[in-house]
Design a protein around this motif. Structure first.
Motif, PDB file in Angstrom:
ATOM      1  N   GLU A 238      -8.968   4.629  -4.656  1.00  0.00           N
ATOM      2  CA  GLU A 238      -7.906   3.729  -4.214  1.00  0.00           C
ATOM      3  C   GLU A 238      -6.901   4.404  -3.274  1.00  0.00           C
ATOM      4  O   GLU A 238      -6.257   3.734  -2.466  1.00  0.00           O
ATOM      5  CB  GLU A 238      -7.163   3.132  -5.411  1.00  0.00           C
ATOM      6  CG  GLU A 238      -6.461   4.127  -6.313  1.00  0.00           C
ATOM      7  CD  GLU A 238      -7.313   4.597  -7.472  1.00  0.00           C
ATOM      8  OE1 GLU A 238      -6.743   5.057  -8.475  1.00  0.00           O
ATOM      9  OE2 GLU A 238      -8.563   4.495  -7.364  1.00  0.00           O
TER      10      GLU A 238
ATOM     11  N   TRP B 234      -5.395   2.830   0.069  1.00  0.00           N
ATOM     12  CA  TRP B 234      -3.953   2.666   0.297  1.00  0.00           C
ATOM     13  C   TRP B 234      -3.520   3.323   1.605  1.00  0.00           C
ATOM     14  O   TRP B 234      -2.686   2.790   2.329  1.00  0.00           O
ATOM     15  CB  TRP B 234      -3.157   3.276  -0.858  1.00  0.00           C
ATOM     16  CG  TRP B 234      -3.301   2.557  -2.163  1.00  0.00           C
ATOM     17  CD1 TRP B 234      -3.633   1.255  -2.350  1.00  0.00           C
ATOM     18  CD2 TRP B 234      -3.134   3.121  -3.471  1.00  0.00           C
ATOM     19  NE1 TRP B 234      -3.678   0.951  -3.685  1.00  0.00           N
ATOM     20  CE2 TRP B 234      -3.375   2.081  -4.405  1.00  0.00           C
ATOM     21  CE3 TRP B 234      -2.808   4.387  -3.951  1.00  0.00           C
ATOM     22  CZ2 TRP B 234      -3.285   2.279  -5.775  1.00  0.00           C
ATOM     23  CZ3 TRP B 234      -2.716   4.584  -5.316  1.00  0.00           C
ATOM     24  CH2 TRP B 234      -2.955   3.550  -6.218  1.00  0.00           C
TER      25      TRP B 234
ATOM     26  N   SER C  14       2.357   1.736  -3.378  1.00  0.00           N
ATOM     27  CA  SER C  14       1.382   2.295  -4.319  1.00  0.00           C
ATOM     28  C   SER C  14       1.199   3.791  -4.091  1.00  0.00           C
ATOM     29  O   SER C  14       1.103   4.575  -5.047  1.00  0.00           O
ATOM     30  CB  SER C  14       0.035   1.580  -4.165  1.00  0.00           C
ATOM     31  OG  SER C  14       0.139   0.219  -4.519  1.00  0.00           O
ATOM     32  N   LEU C  15       1.160   4.202  -2.829  1.00  0.00           N
ATOM     33  CA  LEU C  15       1.030   5.619  -2.515  1.00  0.00           C
ATOM     34  C   LEU C  15       2.208   6.429  -3.036  1.00  0.00           C
ATOM     35  O   LEU C  15       2.035   7.491  -3.634  1.00  0.00           O
ATOM     36  CB  LEU C  15       0.924   5.816  -1.001  1.00  0.00           C
ATOM     37  CG  LEU C  15      -0.443   5.638  -0.343  1.00  0.00           C
ATOM     38  CD1 LEU C  15      -0.310   5.727   1.166  1.00  0.00           C
ATOM     39  CD2 LEU C  15      -1.432   6.682  -0.838  1.00  0.00           C
TER      40      LEU C  15
ATOM     41  N   ALA D 154       0.833  -1.206   0.000  1.00  0.00           N
ATOM     42  CA  ALA D 154       0.000   0.000   0.000  1.00  0.00           C
ATOM     43  C   ALA D 154       0.867   1.254   0.000  1.00  0.00           C
ATOM     44  O   ALA D 154       0.613   2.212  -0.744  1.00  0.00           O
ATOM     45  CB  ALA D 154      -0.933   0.000   1.204  1.00  0.00           C
TER      46      ALA D 154
ATOM     47  N   ALA E  58      -1.753   1.431   4.521  1.00  0.00           N
ATOM     48  CA  ALA E  58      -0.386   1.846   4.846  1.00  0.00           C
ATOM     49  C   ALA E  58      -0.232   2.157   6.322  1.00  0.00           C
ATOM     50  O   ALA E  58       0.849   1.966   6.893  1.00  0.00           O
ATOM     51  CB  ALA E  58      -0.004   3.066   4.013  1.00  0.00           C
TER      52      ALA E  58
END
Length: 508
Positions: free
Chosen positions: A66, A70, A13-14, A10, A74
């Protein structure tokens, strides 16, 4: 982002999403700079549409569903980092991501684009209204922009659980509050009038202003040499001209602008030094984290402290002026009593009740900021409307500084901020001046021979201290933590007041 970061899906992805957002922000910054500095008038509407489109796309990417998922994931992942060397940076990055996301999701996309278009349209009209002394021409565009700013403040106030003004202030001064600003400005307003009069009573004869004309090409050369002395890296930036001095671009390509007056080279010179302070901060941000929120500057009061530390603390010191005077004489071909070191020292520490904020001395400058802060707070809260700005501005100038602007050009039209949509920004100037005094005081204590180095044009010790204590920290720490770590205490007005008494009254 450092390659040794553990696999945290996560968070990974961030950071990838925010790397893309950072690139878009840089592109927007350059489009703004181009519009302000070099673009022909006929391209303004097209450029405004381009910026608005990018702003809308940026908002869409930031507020996509999303991202919230995330962030939630996270927050669980971050607890698994243990003693990983990047853990403090990753935790701070998530904190900054959450703050940025909260601001963005408070606003619908159509309002974000509308704000961008209205800001650009109003700024274009202001650029013509200011020299023409024509507030009437920009009144309606500014009212339309203010309406959108109020909508934004209301939406963010509800989402963040803070007052209207604080919702906007937090964009520029993370964690800042109008309650704290009111307390600090109240203390300053109690101190400054009596101190100002004391300084004015103590000043001697008016210093001589070197007589021009000073060709712009020579002033550019002087500004460039000053930038090199302070440590600016021209491989990663440049200096240009605009209606209002500013620093923009990105950390790897910092763009400065100034404006020139052929009758007075001192204004542009100090303007360049001021903007170079901003630029040095940008050029010193942590390289490994530049595409992440944690790698960006720690709010505008810290940013402003870097410009004012150089302009007011270092480059108006007796040591620097003694070093710089021969350089100014050489470049501009000056001679005579007006070009003596003692005259420049009097000139650059002269206190006057003036109209223009960017030309104001250290003693009167806070009054200019207090005026703007109170007016914009009333405007945002609906206690005043745009058509009353000139009258309210002039009355506040008379009350705080004892002067009344003869025109709106040197009154309510002088600053770009409101016309460009930057509401909630002004308090950071005086917070920055106080921060600059506290940082410079600490640097003088911690760096042996600092003033002697400045007196020889060697700014490397000062820049090295700032790199270590401020620049390379990015947003790793909160503002209070950053200042406490660098100086041993949070922001105190007493350090700023002590500096003023030492410089202007010879105390201490």
């Amino acid at each position: 982002m450092p390659s040794q970061t553990p696999l945290l899906p996560a968070l990974d992805s961030l950071t990838k999403r925010f790397s893309r957002l950072s690139a878009m922000e840089d592109a927007q910054a350059f489009l703004h700079w181009d519009m302000a500095a070099v673009m022909p008038d006929g391209g303004a509407e097209t450029r405004s549409n381009q910026i608005a489109t990018l702003t809308g796309l940026h908002h869409d990417l930031l507020t996509a569903p999303e991202v919230a998922d995330w962030i939630a994931a996270a927050e669980g992942e971050i607890n698994t980092l243990g003693d990983h060397p990047d853990a403090p940076w990753l935790m701070a990055n998530l904190r900054e991501i959450k703050r940025t996301h909260a601001h963005a999701t408070a606003l619908p996309g159509d309002l974000v684009e509308a704000l961008s278009r209205a800001s650009n349209a109003c700024e274009r009209i202001w650029r013509k209204a200011r020299p023409a002394n024509d507030f009437a021409s920009v009144r309606e565009p500014l009212a339309a922009l203010l309406s959108l700013v109020r909508q934004s403040a209301q939406a963010k106030s509800e989402a963040l659980g803070v007052d209207l003004y604080d919702a906007l202030l937090d964009e520029y001064e993370p964690g800042g509050s109008s309650a704290r600003v009111d307390a600090i400005f109240g203390d300053l307003e109690a101190f400054l009038p009596g101190f100002l009069q004391e300084v004015l009573d103590r000043q001697g004869a008016e210093p001589a202003l070197p007589q021009g004309p000073f060709p712009i090409d020579l002033q550019k050369e002087l500004g460039r040499r000053a930038m090199e002395t302070l440590g600016f890296d021209f491989n990663h930036g440049r200096l240009d001209v605009s209606a209002h001095p500013f620093c923009g671009g990105s950390p790897r390509d910092v763009r400065l602008t100034t404006r020139y007056d052929e009758a007075d080279f001192t204004k542009a010179l100090m303007g360049v030094i001021h903007e170079t302070g901003h630029a040095l901060y940008e050029q010193g941000l942590p390289e490994a984290w530049l595409d992440q929120p944690v790698g960006r500057a720690r709010g505008m009061s810290v940013h402003e402290s870097q410009s004012l530390l150089h302009e007011m603390q270092a480059c108006r010191s007796a040591e620097f002026i003694a070093y710089a005077t021969p350089v100014w004489k050489e470049v501009l071909g000056g001679s005579g009593p007006a070009w003596e070191v003692e005259n420049f020292q009097r000139l650059y520490t002269r206190v006057n009740r003036g109209f223009i904020r960017v030309d104001a001395d250290e003693v009167t400058y806070p009054a200019h900021v207090i005026l703007r802060y109170r007016l914009e707070k009333d405007l945002i809260e609906g206690k005043m409307e745009v058509e009353h700005i000139p009258e309210a501005w002039n009355a506040a100038m008379e009350r705080l500084l004892g002067v009344t602007p003869p025109t709106d050009t040197v009154g309510c039209l002088q600053d770009i901020h409101w016309y460009d949509g930057a509401w909630g920004y002004f308090p950071t100037y005086t917070l920055g001046a106080m921060t600059a005094a506290q940082l410079f005081d600490a640097a003088r204590t911690q760096v042996p021979g600092l003033m002697e180095s400045i007196g020889t044009g060697n700014f490397a010790p000062l820049l090295g201290w700032l790199r270590e204590n401020i620049h390379r920290k990015g947003c790793l720490l909160t503002t209070d933590e950053l200042l406490t770590q660098a100086t041993g205490r949070p922001l105190e007005a007493s350090v700023f007041e002590r500096h003023l008494r030492r410089r202007y009254l010879g105390e201490g």
